[in-house]
Scaffold this active site. Structure first.
Site, PDB file in Angstrom:
ATOM      1  N   ARG A 171     -15.495 -26.259  31.508  1.00  0.00           N
ATOM      2  CA  ARG A 171     -15.001 -25.446  30.399  1.00  0.00           C
ATOM      3  C   ARG A 171     -13.935 -26.246  29.649  1.00  0.00           C
ATOM      4  NH1 ARG A 171     -15.069 -22.132  34.993  1.00  0.00           N
ATOM      5  NH2 ARG A 171     -16.565 -20.399  34.904  1.00  0.00           N
ATOM      6  N   LYS A 225     -11.310 -20.542  36.632  1.00  0.00           N
ATOM      7  CA  LYS A 225     -10.766 -19.229  36.296  1.00  0.00           C
ATOM      8  C   LYS A 225     -10.089 -18.603  37.511  1.00  0.00           C
ATOM      9  CE  LYS A 225     -13.965 -17.900  32.598  1.00  0.00           C
ATOM     10  NZ  LYS A 225     -14.940 -16.882  32.158  1.00  0.00           N
ATOM     11  N   HIS A 269     -18.631 -25.061  24.590  1.00  0.00           N
ATOM     12  CA  HIS A 269     -19.370 -24.395  25.663  1.00  0.00           C
ATOM     13  C   HIS A 269     -20.860 -24.735  25.652  1.00  0.00           C
ATOM     14  CE1 HIS A 269     -17.914 -21.750  28.765  1.00  0.00           C
ATOM     15  NE2 HIS A 269     -19.019 -21.037  28.734  1.00  0.00           N
ATOM     16  N   ARG A 306     -21.947 -26.999  28.429  1.00  0.00           N
ATOM     17  CA  ARG A 306     -22.085 -26.298  29.711  1.00  0.00           C
ATOM     18  C   ARG A 306     -23.455 -25.641  29.807  1.00  0.00           C
ATOM     19  NH1 ARG A 306     -18.507 -24.444  33.562  1.00  0.00           N
ATOM     20  NH2 ARG A 306     -18.804 -22.344  34.385  1.00  0.00           N
ATOM     21  N   HIS A 357     -19.419 -20.803  39.072  1.00  0.00           N
ATOM     22  CA  HIS A 357     -19.644 -19.365  38.957  1.00  0.00           C
ATOM     23  C   HIS A 357     -19.340 -18.700  40.297  1.00  0.00           C
ATOM     24  CE1 HIS A 357     -22.679 -19.940  35.418  1.00  0.00           C
ATOM     25  NE2 HIS A 357     -21.414 -20.040  35.051  1.00  0.00           N
ATOM     26  N   TYR A 397     -29.422 -18.013  32.616  1.00  0.00           N
ATOM     27  CA  TYR A 397     -30.161 -19.236  32.315  1.00  0.00           C
ATOM     28  C   TYR A 397     -31.642 -19.145  32.670  1.00  0.00           C
ATOM     29  CZ  TYR A 397     -25.548 -21.139  31.587  1.00  0.00           C
ATOM     30  OH  TYR A 397     -24.282 -21.350  31.122  1.00  0.00           O
TER      31      TYR A 397
END
Length: 412
Positions: free
Chosen positions: A262, A286, A357, A360, A383, A392
């Protein structure tokens, strides 16, 4: 008679006034942060003139405020043409004097926070300390919670025990039609978070979070816009690595494309996060989540080239630094996004977007087409929930067709 301030600044006469003894230290601080000799000389000269004016006005350093900057510039404008950056230069000087402790911080009257403000501040502390959420997430949640409390209690006292399911439903029905679908979904997420907090505090006995209406949305309706491998190669080839700026930007784009980081993760990358011997990169994701990733040879080589012959001298531990003064680390992911946008605009690459992004998404798409499992993709991208990676599966249409069941009955 000339007066030497530093090895880069020489004034035509000895400065006077209350700031004069600190001009040398101010010049050194500008040198340390990477300003050019011309700009340093100009800021020091402006500071010397300001100091002289303060001396004539008999203003002591302990009485100096930002209002004196405005008054001096008004005085200066009567005989010299003002420049747009004059106020910024003096503000920089005032900040230096405050850091040195010779000028006190200005005290401004802080208004008493309202009952709504107090409740929101407590909720912010809960998100930061108990839930360990990132600042970006907190910033996204707080405005919706503030609006909800104002909608329910107005300027009165907030009593969370008085909240009901009807209050929640009425607020969502009132706000949702005015918002984009994604913003509306973010609003409901923020409300559920706040209502769970209210229950955690013991102010609410029932599960009001369950009363938050669901914003209508087709599951996985949008396909991520991903940049293709050929476009990535074209973009990398367009970056001139003969310059320090080019070497920095090349390494940043390569990190985005090869590891799917990111923008904020690239911006927060520290020198200590790179384990050169093990060939690993420690990524700050995150919610404070750390993920160790293998460092590809080409990415490591690009970073090493930048560190050796592109990164400005600095005490900062950030890997990537600003190219212009003040030389320091990036303030956040927005800077990385600006670099990507700038590079795409200067190239002939027909990319899906101008954002960071898309790299990614591009990496995840190519991994899926190459046979990687969703678990492997999710692990690389950091994730924490498998559902995040499921988006995806809509990208590789050809692979999905192989999984389709035949239509019952004879083909016609």
């Amino acid at each position: 008679m000339k007066f030497v301030i530093s090895n880069q600044v020489v004034l035509s006469r000895v400065p006077d006034g209350p700031i004069a003894p600190y001009l040398g230290g101010f010049a050194d601080s500008l040198i340390a942060t990477g300003y050019t000799a011309w700009w340093i000389h100009r800021q020091v000269l402006l500071g010397a003139s300001f100091s002289q004016w303060l001396g004539r006005k008999a203003v002591a350093l302990q009485d100096l405020t930002s209002d004196h900057l405005t008054r001096y510039l008004q005085h200066r404008a009567r005989r010299l043409r003002p420049r747009r950056d004059d106020h910024g230069a003096l503000t920089h000087l005032l900040g230096f004097l405050r850091r040195e402790g010779v000028v006190p911080e200005e005290t401004t009257a802080v208004p008493t926070p309202s009952s709504v403000d107090q409740c929101v501040l407590a909720y912010e502390a809960y998100l930061r300390e108990q839930r360990a959420l990132t600042t970006a997430t907190i910033v996204n949640y707080v405005p919706f919670v503030h609006a909800f409390l104002e909608h329910r209690f107005g300027a009165g006292v907030v009593k969370l025990s008085c909240l009901s399911a009807a209050d929640v439903v009425n607020f969502v029905r009132h706000q949702a039609p005015r918002l984009h679908r994604k913003r509306a979904k973010l609003m409901t997420t923020a409300l559920r978070s706040f209502l769970n907090y209210a229950r955690f505090c013991g102010d609410v006995d029932v599960d009001l979070a369950a009363a938050v209406p669901v914003v209508p949305n087709w599951s996985m309706a949008s396909i991520p816009r991903a940049i293709g491998p050929a476009q990535v190669r074209q973009l990398l080839a367009s970056i001139d690595r003969r310059t320090a700026l080019g070497r920095r930007d090349y390494a940043i784009v390569l990190l985005l494309a090869r590891l799917g980081l990111r923008a904020g993760e690239v911006a927060s990358l520290q020198l200590d996060d790179i384990d050169w011997k093990a060939g690993q990169l420690s990524v700050h994701g995150k919610s404070g989540y750390r993920n160790k990733l293998p460092l590809p040879a080409d990415v490591g080589r690009a970073i090493a080239v930048y560190l050796k012959s592109g990164r400005p001298p600095s005490t900062s531990r950030s890997v990537f630094l600003r190219a212009r003064a003040p030389v320091c680390g990036f303030q956040g992911g927005c800077t990385v996004g600006s670099i990507v946008r700038h590079r795409l605009q200067r190239s002939d690459v027909d990319a899906p977007t101008f954002g960071a992004h898309q790299f990614r998404h591009g990496l995840a798409t190519e991994m899926l087409r190459g046979g990687a499992s969703l678990g492997e993709i999710g692990e690389l991208l950091g994730h924490r929930h498998p559902q995040t990676t499921m988006i995806y599966t809509k990208v590789d249409i050809q692979a999905l067709r192989k999984l389709a069941l035949p239509w019952p009955g004879d083909a016609r």
